[in-house]
Design a protein around this motif. Sequence first.
Motif, PDB file in Angstrom:
ATOM      1  N   PRO A 296       8.948   1.165  -4.515  1.00 45.41           N
ATOM      2  CA  PRO A 296       9.652  -0.125  -4.596  1.00 45.41           C
ATOM      3  C   PRO A 296       9.754  -0.853  -3.255  1.00 45.41           C
ATOM      4  O   PRO A 296      10.804  -1.367  -2.889  1.00 45.41           O
ATOM      5  N   SER A 297       8.669  -0.919  -2.511  1.00 41.76           N
ATOM      6  CA  SER A 297       8.686  -1.497  -1.160  1.00 41.76           C
ATOM      7  C   SER A 297       9.209  -2.934  -1.156  1.00 41.76           C
ATOM      8  O   SER A 297       9.033  -3.684  -2.127  1.00 41.76           O
ATOM      9  N   LEU A 298       9.818  -3.304  -0.033  1.00 38.98           N
ATOM     10  CA  LEU A 298      10.254  -4.681   0.177  1.00 38.98           C
ATOM     11  C   LEU A 298       9.096  -5.570   0.620  1.00 38.98           C
ATOM     12  O   LEU A 298       9.149  -6.795   0.499  1.00 38.98           O
ATOM     13  N   ASP A 299       8.049  -4.957   1.147  1.00 42.71           N
ATOM     14  CA  ASP A 299       6.828  -5.672   1.531  1.00 42.71           C
ATOM     15  C   ASP A 299       5.744  -4.621   1.682  1.00 42.71           C
ATOM     16  O   ASP A 299       6.028  -3.460   2.018  1.00 42.71           O
ATOM     17  N   GLU A 300       4.516  -4.997   1.439  1.00 46.42           N
ATOM     18  CA  GLU A 300       3.407  -4.051   1.551  1.00 46.42           C
ATOM     19  C   GLU A 300       2.143  -4.825   1.845  1.00 46.42           C
ATOM     20  O   GLU A 300       1.860  -5.842   1.223  1.00 46.42           O
ATOM     21  N   GLY A 301       1.378  -4.322   2.824  1.00 50.60           N
ATOM     22  CA  GLY A 301       0.130  -4.985   3.161  1.00 50.60           C
ATOM     23  C   GLY A 301      -1.023  -4.549   2.274  1.00 50.60           C
ATOM     24  O   GLY A 301      -1.910  -5.338   1.945  1.00 50.60           O
ATOM     25  N   PHE A 302      -1.011  -3.282   1.885  1.00 48.86           N
ATOM     26  CA  PHE A 302      -2.041  -2.771   0.976  1.00 48.86           C
ATOM     27  C   PHE A 302      -1.437  -1.690   0.097  1.00 48.86           C
ATOM     28  O   PHE A 302      -1.166  -1.918  -1.071  1.00 48.86           O
ATOM     29  N   GLY A 303      -1.183  -0.507   0.634  1.00 44.99           N
ATOM     30  CA  GLY A 303      -0.541   0.553  -0.125  1.00 44.99           C
ATOM     31  C   GLY A 303      -1.514   1.587  -0.660  1.00 44.99           C
ATOM     32  O   GLY A 303      -1.754   1.651  -1.873  1.00 44.99           O
ATOM     33  N   PHE A 304      -2.079   2.419   0.235  1.00 45.95           N
ATOM     34  CA  PHE A 304      -2.990   3.473  -0.206  1.00 45.95           C
ATOM     35  C   PHE A 304      -2.383   4.398  -1.269  1.00 45.95           C
ATOM     36  O   PHE A 304      -3.095   4.825  -2.188  1.00 45.95           O
ATOM     37  N   PRO A 305      -1.083   4.764  -1.181  1.00 38.55           N
ATOM     38  CA  PRO A 305      -0.539   5.665  -2.206  1.00 38.55           C
ATOM     39  C   PRO A 305      -0.689   5.144  -3.631  1.00 38.55           C
ATOM     40  O   PRO A 305      -0.780   5.933  -4.567  1.00 38.55           O
ATOM     41  N   LEU A 306      -0.712   3.819  -3.803  1.00 37.91           N
ATOM     42  CA  LEU A 306      -0.911   3.257  -5.141  1.00 37.91           C
ATOM     43  C   LEU A 306      -2.253   3.705  -5.713  1.00 37.91           C
ATOM     44  O   LEU A 306      -2.344   4.122  -6.874  1.00 37.91           O
TER      45      LEU A 306
END
Length: 393
Positions: A296-306
């Motif tokens: 539930p990040s407040l901001d994310e540039g990419f997000g490898f874990p996804l």
Amino acid sequence: MGVDDLATDGERPGARRRVRVAVDTGPLHGRRTGIGNAVAWTLDALAHRADLELFPYVLSTRAKITVPERRLPMPAALAHRFWMHRSPSLDRLLGRPDIVHGTNYVVPPTRCPQLVSVYDCWFLEHPDDVSDDVARSARLLRRAVGRGAHVVTCSAATSAQARTLLNTDRVHTVLLGPPPVSAAAERGDSNLDESNRDWPTELSALAGGSPFILSLGTVERRKNVSQTVRAFARVADEHSTVNLVIAGAPGNDQAAVDKAIHQLPDAVQSRVVRLGSVENALKSRLLASASVLAYPSLDEGFGFPLLEAQQVGLPVVASTAGSIPEVAGSAALYSAPTDVDALAGNLHLAITSETVRAKLINQGHRNLERFSWASTADQLTQLYIDIVNGAAS
């Protein structure tokens, strides 16, 4: 000189000259972070291209460099302070490249074109929430953009933020590829068994297949881990066997996460497992063993874990912030990052509904088809060429 010029001495006459790219490999040294992985996997994709000649450099006096890395013999902190006031050209030390690519928010001063990677804009939007070193990097980034540097981001959402926050149109989007699939995940070796001595003792309570929610990432405010803890409290009331595993290096939200955990009833607190930073092998097995990934990040540039979750068939519950919907696609359940009830509801659904789980898993496999390192390398190489030739907008 553009890359379409005739070959120089020693090259085949009439051949297109390779683009000489000085590229910062500093993120490959020290503890590997998400940025370090992005740089490593990007360089792997670029390494064998016939149209590029890479000149890796490291800004450090202590890093153990290997051929062909070049050392810029100055501590990074000292160099950054110096570059704030003076901008001496470092072209000779960098190998006289056609373009310099700063892969970690900062690019050294040179006379040739410059490209700087920006992975997220949290530090620009929240300057009071970052360390002095990061704040200095933000000032250097703005200085570089002011003198004409181009920016490359890994999502359209981040590009839009960067254009506004850096007041420039010289921003380009190049999506990253998926993380390499681990051997453990490929084997389906995902059982949490007491007899497996590789597992931390903290995970002994999960032996036998107890379901758990996985929170993966540095415990910093941007990752919103305390919200996951509050949502877990609601889920735990309805599911007496579900646990929460928090895996990630300590960060600036540690106190808030501690407080959120201490506010849980004692019986629920005992079902929260805190691992701190984990090595890649353990991370892969956690992903392969979890019931759902909470992101539930407040901001994310990419997000490898996804994408890592989707690779191993792990349902994803995430926020709508930053690039998350762009990267996870239709293969996640979404809620606003501040809506704890919606987050808890989505976690409950992902844990209990086999129909929803199957749909998320199938869509996750399809979503992965949108990402490849070959595409990343193609787009980044074309961006280098366009910038060198003055064709990049």
